[in-house]
Enzyme design. Sequence first.
Site, PDB file in Angstrom:
ATOM      1  N   ASP A   9      33.292 -22.253  63.464  1.00  0.00           N
ATOM      2  CA  ASP A   9      32.413 -21.691  64.682  1.00  0.00           C
ATOM      3  C   ASP A   9      31.151 -22.118  65.050  1.00  0.00           C
ATOM      4  O   ASP A   9      30.156 -22.501  64.122  1.00  0.00           O
ATOM      5  CB  ASP A   9      32.697 -20.124  64.481  1.00  0.00           C
ATOM      6  CG  ASP A   9      32.209 -19.453  65.746  1.00  0.00           C
ATOM      7  OD1 ASP A   9      32.352 -20.037  67.091  1.00  0.00           O
ATOM      8  OD2 ASP A   9      31.838 -18.248  65.749  1.00  0.00           O
ATOM      9  N   ASP A  11      28.851 -20.388  67.846  1.00  0.00           N
ATOM     10  CA  ASP A  11      27.884 -19.396  68.386  1.00  0.00           C
ATOM     11  C   ASP A  11      28.163 -18.241  67.087  1.00  0.00           C
ATOM     12  O   ASP A  11      29.053 -17.827  66.740  1.00  0.00           O
ATOM     13  CB  ASP A  11      28.328 -18.737  69.563  1.00  0.00           C
ATOM     14  CG  ASP A  11      28.143 -19.877  70.604  1.00  0.00           C
ATOM     15  OD1 ASP A  11      27.484 -20.793  70.361  1.00  0.00           O
ATOM     16  OD2 ASP A  11      28.730 -19.719  71.546  1.00  0.00           O
ATOM     17  N   ASP A 131      32.598 -15.572  63.377  1.00  0.00           N
ATOM     18  CA  ASP A 131      32.008 -14.267  63.229  1.00  0.00           C
ATOM     19  C   ASP A 131      32.743 -13.126  64.141  1.00  0.00           C
ATOM     20  O   ASP A 131      32.637 -11.892  64.042  1.00  0.00           O
ATOM     21  CB  ASP A 131      30.445 -14.173  63.660  1.00  0.00           C
ATOM     22  CG  ASP A 131      30.542 -14.550  65.432  1.00  0.00           C
ATOM     23  OD1 ASP A 131      30.990 -15.514  65.508  1.00  0.00           O
ATOM     24  OD2 ASP A 131      29.583 -13.863  66.109  1.00  0.00           O
TER      25      ASP A 131
HETATM   26 MG   LIG Z   1      31.032 -17.129  67.118  1.00  0.00          MG
END
Ligand SMILES: [Mg+2]
Length: 172
Positions: A9, A11, A131
Site C-alpha cells: 500500500d 498511504d 494499514d
Molecule cells: Mg493505506
Amino acid sequence: MMKAQVLVDMDGVLADVYRQFIRMEKQESGIGLQVQDLYGKPESQAFPSYEKHVRSRGFFSTAPLMADSVEGLRYLNDAYKVLIVSSATEFPDSLSEKQKWLQTYYPFITWQQMIFCGCKDSIRGDIMIDDHLRNLHTFEGKKVLFTQPHNIYIEDDRFQRVMNWREIMDLL
Ligand SMILES: [Mg+2]
C-alpha cells in the site's frame, strides 16, 4: 522458483500521511495536533480539514516518506515480486502525483509494478501490507497490518501487525 507476490500500500505504509495532515493543519489553522490524540480515530475524523487537504494539489506529491521505507521496499523488491497497490481513484487528481512521487523516491519500482485502482479486492497476491482492514479483509494471502494511529487498538489474529519497516524486513 517463482517469487511470491507482495502487494504494498502507499498511504500509511510508504507515505507518512499523518505527518502531512498534521503539517497542513498547522499551516492552515495553527492547530498543532498530537499524534497520540488521534489513536483509534478514523482519519476523516482525526483531521479537521481531512477532505479539503486530501483533495488539495500537492498533498500526495509532497507527502513525507515513512521511515526506512526506501531501504525496506528495496529489500522486498530484491526478494519478492512487488506490486504497489493504491486506491488512487478515490482521489482522481492524485494519480499523476502518486506516480511521480514513487518514481522520485523509489526509482527501482517500474511502471509495471504500479497498480492504481479503486477497490483492492480483485488484486491477487501472496502477501498484502496495508494499514486498512477493509483492504486486508478480502485478501486471500498473508495479511500484514501496518500500524497507523487509526488502527492501533485493533487486535485480530487474522493479521500480522508490524510497527514499522524494520519489522517488515525482519518478518519477510
Ligand atoms: Mg493505506
